[in-house]
Design a protein around this motif. Structure first.
Motif, short mmCIF file in Angstrom:
data_model
loop_
_atom_site.label_atom_id
_atom_site.label_comp_id
_atom_site.label_asym_id
_atom_site.label_seq_id
_atom_site.Cartn_x
_atom_site.Cartn_y
_atom_site.Cartn_z
N VAL A 29 0.87 -1.18 0.00
CA VAL A 29 0.00 0.00 0.00
C VAL A 29 0.90 1.22 0.00
O VAL A 29 1.54 1.53 1.01
N GLY A 30 0.97 1.91 -1.13
CA GLY A 30 1.94 2.99 -1.25
C GLY A 30 3.33 2.43 -1.12
O GLY A 30 3.73 1.55 -1.89
N LYS A 31 4.06 2.88 -0.11
CA LYS A 31 5.40 2.34 0.15
C LYS A 31 5.39 1.33 1.30
O LYS A 31 6.43 0.77 1.63
N ASN A 32 4.24 1.09 1.88
CA ASN A 32 4.13 0.17 3.01
C ASN A 32 3.95 -1.26 2.55
O ASN A 32 3.03 -1.56 1.78
N LYS A 33 4.81 -2.13 3.02
CA LYS A 33 4.72 -3.55 2.69
C LYS A 33 4.04 -4.31 3.83
O LYS A 33 4.40 -4.14 5.00
N VAL A 34 3.06 -5.12 3.47
CA VAL A 34 2.32 -5.92 4.46
C VAL A 34 2.66 -7.38 4.20
O VAL A 34 2.49 -7.87 3.08
N GLU A 299 -9.12 5.74 -2.58
CA GLU A 299 -9.18 5.90 -4.03
C GLU A 299 -7.87 6.46 -4.58
O GLU A 299 -7.47 6.15 -5.71
N GLU A 300 -7.20 7.28 -3.79
CA GLU A 300 -5.95 7.89 -4.22
C GLU A 300 -4.75 6.98 -4.00
O GLU A 300 -3.68 7.20 -4.58
N ALA A 301 -4.90 5.95 -3.18
CA ALA A 301 -3.78 5.10 -2.79
C ALA A 301 -3.39 4.11 -3.89
O ALA A 301 -4.23 3.66 -4.67
N SER A 302 -2.12 3.80 -3.92
CA SER A 302 -1.61 2.75 -4.80
C SER A 302 -1.60 1.43 -4.02
O SER A 302 -0.93 1.33 -2.99
#
Length: 322
Positions: A29-34, A299-302
């Motif tokens: 999610v964005g630059k966050n890795k889960v 909606e704006e998130a990658s």
């Protein structure tokens, strides 16, 4: 030798609590890795939740839809990551006191489970790794911080009295309805409902009297003068989704709900309802506003899923709880 022994003990403790090998990334999610361990927990949580909604409690019962559980897990994970990202942008950090309280709560949980081994076993039963537990507890605090900052008293999107009254007028309605449950009207239920609708549409018809005569929902019978509902409640219910399209005094056609056929009438709100329920209305307004913000940020998130996400199912998710 003593220094080496201390380092070794620390490594053993880390292995017990966090796992030695890193878990592969499942969602970005964005630059966050889960990682996969986190997805495994949310997937198992949603499997149990959907199973409970279906009324299935035995292990022999068929599992709910994997796709539905995965979609719910993805939505929950994305929301949690977006909340963290927004907190980061706004400089909303956990205080020293909050961190200490989390540690204390965890220590008490470990003690209640008879030690680290019992604690880890308890987590494992819920498909939760230790680091996922820590993050899950932090997520709750971050959510509350962002909520208060955005829509709490004095927040960026706080409500004035005029704004709250406008929200109330646009998002609250009183309804009466006649339900013919599928179980009580298994044959020609729609035909019967259409006949009742025609009677209700006759000028001067007493709808409340018809509710008493035909309705089979005890909750409506107990509140025959009408039930106040919010727009958010109605939009998630097929039998009420058109209520806010009605003028006061208008009646819907026959609507097919999850449990029967519905004929719904919109009534005026009691003149004292706002003053008597202002605190609850404010809470609803804040919740709606915050959810709208979350939807905008989402909606704006990658968001990207990996092969791990695609491959994980109800059986192999346990391989990733580490």
């Amino acid at each position: 030798m003593k220094k080496y022994r201390n380092i070794l003990c620390c490594l053993v403790a880390l292995c017990l609590l966090g796992g030695c090998s890193p878990s592969p990334t499942a969602i970005v999610v964005g630059k966050n890795k889960v990682d996969a361990a986190e997805l495994a927990f949310y997937l198992e949580y949603n499997r149990l939740n959907l199973q409970s909604q279906d009324g299935s409690t035995e292990e022999k019962d068929a599992d709910p839809s994997l796709e539905e559980a995965k979609e719910a897990a993805l939505e929950q994970i994305v929301t949690a990551e977006i909340v963290r990202q927004q907190c980061g942008k706004l400089g909303l950090e956990l205080s020293k006191e909050e961190k200490e309280e989390l540690e204390q709560n965890k220590d008490e949980l470990i003690e209640a489970q008879g030690g680290t081994a019992g604690y880890l076993k308890s987590l494992r039963q819920s498909a939760m790794a230790d680091r996922v537990y820590d993050k899950f507890q932090e997520n709750t605090l971050y959510y509350d911080k962002l909520y208060d900052y955005m829509v709490g008293e004095g927040g960026e999107y706080s409500f004035s009295d005029v704004g709250l009254r406008q929200f109330f007028s646009e998002n609250y309605a009183t309804v009466q309805y006649i339900r013919l449950g599928f179980s009580s009207a298994p044959e020609r239920g729609m035909d019967r409902a259409q006949t009742i609708l025609e009677q209700a549409q006759v000028p001067g018809a007493d709808f409340a009297q018809m509710v008493a005569l035909y309705n089979d929902d005890p909750y409506m019978t107990e509140n025959i003068q009408g039930i106040v509902m919010t727009a958010s409640q109605c939009e998630n219910s097929p039998q009420f989704e058109t209520v806010f399209d009605l003028e006061e005094g208008e009646i819907t056609g026959v609507l097919v709900g999850t449990d029967g056929y519905y004929i719904v009438k919109r009534l005026p709100l009691a003149v004292t309802y706002y003053d008597d329920n202002q605190e609850a209305i404010l809470q609803e307004a804040r919740d709606v506003q915050f959810n709208e913000l979350l939807e905008e940020w989402t909606e704006e998130a990658s968001v990207r899923t990996t092969d791990i996400y695609k491959k994980m199912d109800f059986d192999n998710l346990w391989d990733y709880v580490e």
